[in-house]
Design a protein around this motif. Structure first.
Motif, PDB file in Angstrom:
ATOM      1  N   MET A  49      40.986  42.029  51.928  1.00 36.48           N
ATOM      2  CA  MET A  49      41.663  41.640  50.695  1.00 36.48           C
ATOM      3  C   MET A  49      41.060  40.395  50.039  1.00 36.48           C
ATOM      4  SD  MET A  49      45.499  42.862  51.628  1.00 36.48           S
ATOM      5  CE  MET A  49      46.455  42.170  50.293  1.00 36.48           C
ATOM      6  N   SER A  50      41.522  40.137  48.844  1.00 33.91           N
ATOM      7  CA  SER A  50      40.840  39.262  47.870  1.00 33.91           C
ATOM      8  C   SER A  50      40.292  37.961  48.435  1.00 33.91           C
ATOM      9  CB  SER A  50      41.811  38.940  46.736  1.00 33.91           C
ATOM     10  OG  SER A  50      41.174  38.035  45.866  1.00 33.91           O
ATOM     11  N   LEU A  51      39.108  37.575  47.896  1.00 26.06           N
ATOM     12  CA  LEU A  51      38.410  36.399  48.384  1.00 26.06           C
ATOM     13  C   LEU A  51      39.002  35.118  47.831  1.00 26.06           C
ATOM     14  CD1 LEU A  51      34.750  37.651  47.909  1.00 26.06           C
ATOM     15  CD2 LEU A  51      36.098  37.623  50.007  1.00 26.06           C
ATOM     16  N   ASP A  52      39.451  35.174  46.587  1.00 28.00           N
ATOM     17  CA  ASP A  52      39.809  33.903  45.956  1.00 28.00           C
ATOM     18  C   ASP A  52      41.292  33.831  45.593  1.00 28.00           C
ATOM     19  OD1 ASP A  52      37.453  35.189  43.655  1.00 28.00           O
ATOM     20  OD2 ASP A  52      39.553  35.813  43.922  1.00 28.00           O
ATOM     21  N   ALA A  53      42.126  34.573  46.316  1.00 23.86           N
ATOM     22  CA  ALA A  53      43.563  34.478  46.058  1.00 23.86           C
ATOM     23  C   ALA A  53      44.121  33.243  46.752  1.00 23.86           C
ATOM     24  CB  ALA A  53      44.262  35.721  46.582  1.00 23.86           C
ATOM     25  N   ASP A  54      45.304  32.862  46.345  1.00 22.84           N
ATOM     26  CA  ASP A  54      46.003  31.762  47.012  1.00 22.84           C
ATOM     27  C   ASP A  54      46.281  32.164  48.461  1.00 22.84           C
ATOM     28  OD1 ASP A  54      47.939  29.238  46.535  1.00 22.84           O
ATOM     29  OD2 ASP A  54      48.922  30.717  47.847  1.00 22.84           O
ATOM     30  N   ARG A  61      31.951  36.861  51.812  1.00 23.53           N
ATOM     31  CA  ARG A  61      32.119  35.530  51.205  1.00 23.53           C
ATOM     32  C   ARG A  61      30.776  34.914  50.844  1.00 23.53           C
ATOM     33  NH1 ARG A  61      37.357  33.872  51.649  1.00 23.53           N
ATOM     34  NH2 ARG A  61      38.502  34.687  53.435  1.00 23.53           N
ATOM     35  N   GLU A  62      29.766  35.158  51.697  1.00 27.86           N
ATOM     36  CA  GLU A  62      28.434  34.589  51.444  1.00 27.86           C
ATOM     37  C   GLU A  62      27.639  35.438  50.468  1.00 27.86           C
ATOM     38  OE1 GLU A  62      26.770  34.451  55.331  1.00 27.86           O
ATOM     39  OE2 GLU A  62      28.324  33.106  56.086  1.00 27.86           O
ATOM     40  N   GLY A  63      28.253  36.521  49.963  1.00 26.94           N
ATOM     41  CA  GLY A  63      27.549  37.343  48.979  1.00 26.94           C
ATOM     42  C   GLY A  63      26.499  38.263  49.578  1.00 26.94           C
ATOM     43  N   LEU A  64      26.526  38.461  50.889  1.00 26.28           N
ATOM     44  CA  LEU A  64      25.510  39.318  51.514  1.00 26.28           C
ATOM     45  C   LEU A  64      25.837  40.802  51.353  1.00 26.28           C
ATOM     46  CD1 LEU A  64      24.971  37.344  54.824  1.00 26.28           C
ATOM     47  CD2 LEU A  64      23.470  37.400  52.831  1.00 26.28           C
ATOM     48  N   VAL A  65      27.110  41.109  51.189  1.00 23.21           N
ATOM     49  CA  VAL A  65      27.474  42.516  50.969  1.00 23.21           C
ATOM     50  C   VAL A  65      28.371  42.618  49.750  1.00 23.21           C
ATOM     51  CG1 VAL A  65      27.379  43.110  53.437  1.00 23.21           C
ATOM     52  CG2 VAL A  65      29.538  42.427  52.440  1.00 23.21           C
ATOM     53  N   SER A  66      28.182  43.679  49.003  1.00 25.17           N
ATOM     54  CA  SER A  66      29.067  43.936  47.859  1.00 25.17           C
ATOM     55  C   SER A  66      30.369  44.544  48.394  1.00 25.17           C
ATOM     56  CB  SER A  66      28.398  44.923  46.915  1.00 25.17           C
ATOM     57  OG  SER A  66      28.278  46.175  47.574  1.00 25.17           O
ATOM     58  N   GLY A 124      46.525  40.975  41.683  1.00 26.74           N
ATOM     59  CA  GLY A 124      45.089  40.739  41.764  1.00 26.74           C
ATOM     60  C   GLY A 124      44.582  40.523  43.173  1.00 26.74           C
ATOM     61  N   LEU A 125      45.369  40.866  44.176  1.00 31.40           N
ATOM     62  CA  LEU A 125      44.913  40.666  45.556  1.00 31.40           C
ATOM     63  C   LEU A 125      43.980  41.765  46.027  1.00 31.40           C
ATOM     64  CD1 LEU A 125      48.308  39.569  47.143  1.00 31.40           C
ATOM     65  CD2 LEU A 125      46.375  38.108  46.553  1.00 31.40           C
ATOM     66  N   VAL A 126      44.085  42.929  45.433  1.00 31.40           N
ATOM     67  CA  VAL A 126      43.168  44.015  45.810  1.00 31.40           C
ATOM     68  C   VAL A 126      42.539  44.598  44.549  1.00 31.40           C
ATOM     69  CG1 VAL A 126      44.484  44.643  47.864  1.00 31.40           C
ATOM     70  CG2 VAL A 126      44.940  45.809  45.740  1.00 31.40           C
ATOM     71  N   SER A 127      41.289  44.978  44.659  1.00 37.42           N
ATOM     72  CA  SER A 127      40.619  45.657  43.550  1.00 37.42           C
ATOM     73  C   SER A 127      41.034  47.122  43.574  1.00 37.42           C
ATOM     74  CB  SER A 127      39.114  45.542  43.725  1.00 37.42           C
ATOM     75  OG  SER A 127      38.734  46.268  44.873  1.00 37.42           O
ATOM     76  N   GLU A 128      40.711  47.851  42.493  1.00 37.53           N
ATOM     77  CA  GLU A 128      41.106  49.260  42.466  1.00 37.53           C
ATOM     78  C   GLU A 128      40.452  50.034  43.602  1.00 37.53           C
ATOM     79  OE1 GLU A 128      40.031  51.661  39.008  1.00 37.53           O
ATOM     80  OE2 GLU A 128      41.925  52.723  39.329  1.00 37.53           O
TER      81      GLU A 128
END
Lengths: 314, 314, 314, 314, 314
Positions: free
Chosen positions: B104-109, A183-188, B185-189
């Motif tokens: 799982m996704s950072l910016d999902a609901d 979340r803090e962008g420290l890891v991809s 869109g909850l998970v990337s490929e």
């Protein structure tokens, strides 16, 4: 674990620490007393002799040898697998520390990054201590507190201790920390998955150790083995008295020593996470990992490695 | 699985639960009755003796020892591999839950995400119960319903039960859920592929357990082993009667006990997924996984761990 | 593979199917006839006795036991490894089907995607049948045609059959199909590599089965073992006649049965891909995979699982 | 490798090719001559008998059995591991060829791509031949030239041959080729890493074969084993002469045959990369890989598979 | 490691280097002297004989055989695992070098890139030497300096030597170098993770070797084994004197030689990282890796491979 050089010839027979003799002395004594009674009875030609020939003992001995050989191998395999798992823990911990310290974000704020790194590595150290305590059936703050005190609140530590499975809760918490780093962008994302594989490594070591701890060699084997060994050794005087007479107690004692001894060694080695002299030195190994990881963090003051006390390394 | 401390000397010979004695009592009895007949016949000097010397028994005993030792190792290896597979199931389940909850996704609901996460983790719990039932040859709603009720419709549960292979259908369904997450869109490929590896882990454990269940040790071995053991034990009285006389029934009984016992243990351990006393405690292990995963979900009310009933953990 | 419950005591001695008795009857008969001749010769006190004591047989028996035990373990290891490989084939096939059906492109035309998916999964089914035929030395259209007919042209099937290694050609063809999917934009590069790993899984299972099929236990072992077993059993009557007299043929027959039997079992188990009663049920396993994969495709009409015929599952 | 059906009873004793008899004939002869002398000496009652009882031979035989059994298992494990490694080479080569042909760039110039693909696959074939020669201690152009001639210059081939480790130089060269592909845009970075894993596979097979070749079973074992076997067999006549008289040379010869034979088999199997009859058929396996890879390239003219000459496959 | 052809018959009994005879001569001598005393005492019919029959020795011998066989297998497994780990080190080093040289950035400045590459590969060579010294308990500059001198400052080398675990510090330093490469844009993130997996490979080899070095076979086994072996061999003269008389010292000496020898071999093989004749040739293997890696770097002047001195390769 007993740590000592191969003793000299004379000392070899005097060592008790780490030997199984104290545990099996009552049984050996019982077979020898029985032998003396048999010899005494047989010496009086007026009494009906009660001996049997040695032939059947070879036959039963064959079955007993299969049991003992099998049990022995199974017990040692468990011991050695447990040791391998702790060796894997060394690998996963060192790799986790190195990766946390060298793979994380290039352009993050140095202090934020450092705080996260220290927190992750220190929690990994605490996990190792918690796993050691978990396998020994202990659940207290002492083991993990020194590693966590500087980076975690007391509530966090309490939450770990309330969990039904302390080390598992710590791995989950490591996962939550990595999510925070993300979340803090420290890891991809790709690095997150890479580090997540290390957490799977921790889970692997833990679950495999739990397997060894909770699943003994099937009870039916131990039962069959103990019964055969007892029957064999208590019938043996009757088989030997005719051919070797007064030497019977000596020989029966020697045979009992080897068979009961082999049996007792299996009992001791089978579940190697305790504090018995022949168990694995979990405390010393946990300390070694702690030193490695603190050194990787660049700490100046390192705890001393544990040394054997009276040849015994815990 | 029998869970008890090593019994004391006297109790050792009285334990029946978990022992193979009840199963092999008829055979042992038969050899002892035969021995008595042989002794009775031989004692009358008027009758032609029918004994043979013990020499051939060492030769046959050698082959029998090879059989029994081999069979025993193979059976225990299967038992221990089955236990390892369930240990791997613990690892895969815990890792799957942690990854679903932290990667799982950072910016999902948040609510949508939470609903998906709960559905995935609860289906993983249901998979474990379904696998347990599948291996025990049971196919009903009871095992999986509690885990699925809150997140799946009754039709979905029925669909699982109609499948020819219930746990496999659930893994396929987990794959479909992940695809839905991907669509939302909850998970990337890349994360999808990472989580897919956990599903392969479930498939691996299942197929390997099915292998142990469906492929016994080749029938030809059991046949050769049983035949040799029977011939050996029923000829033994003729071989011993001359040298040990009236002691024959006792010694024959003891030898039969060890050989038939070792044979029967192999039968019991070889396919360890049933409900016999020496089988693996699948129910207890499934419950442990359930507790771990519900705790990871943050549930407050956890089921209690299963305890042994009368020393027997199912 | 013989599939039956443990037979009752009396039936145990009457079973021939799956037993090695029919194969070794000539040898056992020969040793027993020789024993009768030796007994007949020895019984006439006018003739020079030709016996030797049993002592040397223990010495040779020791070497024979090492050979037989070793050979037996090696043969069973090969059998069990072959079974493991087919278990792995189950895992790879199921995973491949699930991944093809749930990981491929989100926004492709549904019909195009479906056609590709069906083609890939059906070719995987055909691969399993082709591998079964390849290992059994069969090369015809029958095995693979039903799976391929709806999605492949007759020329394509012919091309497979012309190849020097049919299953390998099918894996190559699966690779070409994935390349076509990539060209059509149905799979991303990263997914292509992920699915490619499944193809490596197919190649792994195939090459490992080929290894077991083409490389027997070194000929020198079989030779040494057969020679020692024959010499041992044909000299045995001379060793026993003096001590057990008329019982010699019975005991020699029994010893021959166990030693020749153990030897013959090894021969049968060592290369488990044929159609002998103790070989692996490749056809039944291939059918199971077919059912799993067709069910994953959502087909309504599924073939029935194969059942044992006369206790024998092919 | 000897490839033949199990010979019939009578032929079994006449086979020399692949048997160890020729190698151990001098030792067997020596023990039999000694036995004759012992029998001759003992038959004259005027001379002091020099016999000892058979009892000690059981004791020494026990230690000898442990040695031989252990050595035998260790040697066969090495043989089978070597065969597994070559099986892995089949897998890696086939996978490498399939991946080079189906995963590389979509929109590259077809001819450039094809040239690169042919060069890579042909170099993989040459690697296999070079590894075979390397393990057999051969270093010449013959093995690799046919595969490389059409795609590599003579200088390149010379450079390989000048290297201290030819196959390793070829893997390095494959790496350089992949780098060239990367520079030309034929492979993406992620594919480059994927193909690089195949090169690690080649390196793995090579280094593991080198390990088996360069590290024999510790010399101290061979020494202890040979000495015990010799002492045992040369003392045996003294132990048997009293009880079996004139049969001594026959029995001693038979026991020597089994013990020396088992010992000699171990010697032969332990390092299976040579050209002895029981070594692995490296040439035939390399040829198989060559055919597979040329077929994958779509070549029309394929070399014929190698066939056994006089039952011997090289 | 002793490197020599199988010696001829006569030389076989004269070899001392690599044999265990010098180590166990005192014990063998002691048993033989005791045997002579027992023979002397027994020969005078006026004295009470002190013999026992050989029967019990078979029984004890059985237990001793289980011990020795088990211990022997365990010790050899450790030896062979250690050798496998060094084989893995060969694989990881060669792969690391090839990857560093062929996967790194396409458009970086050639000189900067080259400098980084040389530094990384040379540090990998130094790691191998450092690991060798670490396992042998040596800590000095000599081993690593030649590899590091051209690319590292003297302070850097000192820092390694000050570390509590030198090879681990070098892996950490390799990680830091890769981070520097990442900062300079020489490696992408995905390549960084790929190369990081090699560093995990180094850590794996190191930790597994440390496991073998620090955890011997449990002390309780050695104790039980030594005690049983001593008691057996020192009681043996009493068991044999009656049946074989004056031959007793010879036979007792031979039995002692095999049992004490087997025991001593285990001691020697169990921890194979030292400089004893039967230990692994770590120096020679490290040199081989050094040559491979320098050759990969394109260096012209390569060190010579190490050769055995007096049949001994260090």
């Amino acid at each position: 674990m007993i740590v000592r050089e191969r003793p000299s010839f004379w000392r070899l027979f005097l060592i008790l620490r780490g030997s199984v003799v104290p545990r099996i002395l009552p049984q050996i004594g019982a077979t020898m007393v029985l032998s003396c009674l048999v010899v005494y009875w047989t010496m009086d030609p007026a009494r009906t002799p009660i001996s049997i020939t040695p032939a059947p003992f070879t036959l039963i001995g064959l079955a007993l040898a299969i049991f003992l050989g099998f049990r022995n191998n199974a017990a040692y395999d468990r011991y050695w697998e447990a040791r391998k798992l702790w060796g894997e823990l060394v690998i996963v911990s060192r790799s986790f520390a190195r990766e946390v310290l060298t793979l994380m974000s290039l352009d993050a704020d140095a202090d934020v990054l450092r705080a996260r790194q220290v927190r992750l590595v220190r929690k990994a150290i605490a996990f190792v201590h918690a796993l050691k305590d978990h396998l020994r059936g202990i659940k207290d703050r002492e083991g993990m507190e020194p590693s966590l005190a500087s980076t975690h609140t007391s509530e966090e530590i309490d939450a770990f201790l309330r969990s039904s499975n302390v080390p598992n809760a710590m791995v989950t918490s490591l996962g939550a920390d990595l999510l925070a780093c993300r979340r803090e962008g420290l890891v991809s994302e790709i690095l997150l998955l890479h580090l997540d594989a290390r957490l799977n490594g921790f889970t692997h070591v833990q679950a495999a150790c739990e397997r060894i701890k909770t699943t003994p060699i099937p009870f039916v084997y131990s039962l069959l083995l103990h019964r055969t060994a007892y029957l064999y050794c208590f019938l043996l005087p009757f088989g030997l008295v005719e051919s070797i007479g007064r030497m019977t107690p000596l020989v029966v004692g020697l045979v009992s020593y080897t068979f009961f001894g082999l049996d007792a060694v299996g009992d001791e080695i089978e579940e190697p996470f305790g504090l018995a002299p022949n168990d694995l030195p979990l405390s010393a190994m946990a300390r070694t990992i702690e030193i490695n990881l603190l050194e990787a963090l660049g700490e100046e003051v390192l705890p001393a490695p544990m040394l054997p006390v009276d040849y015994n390394l815990e």
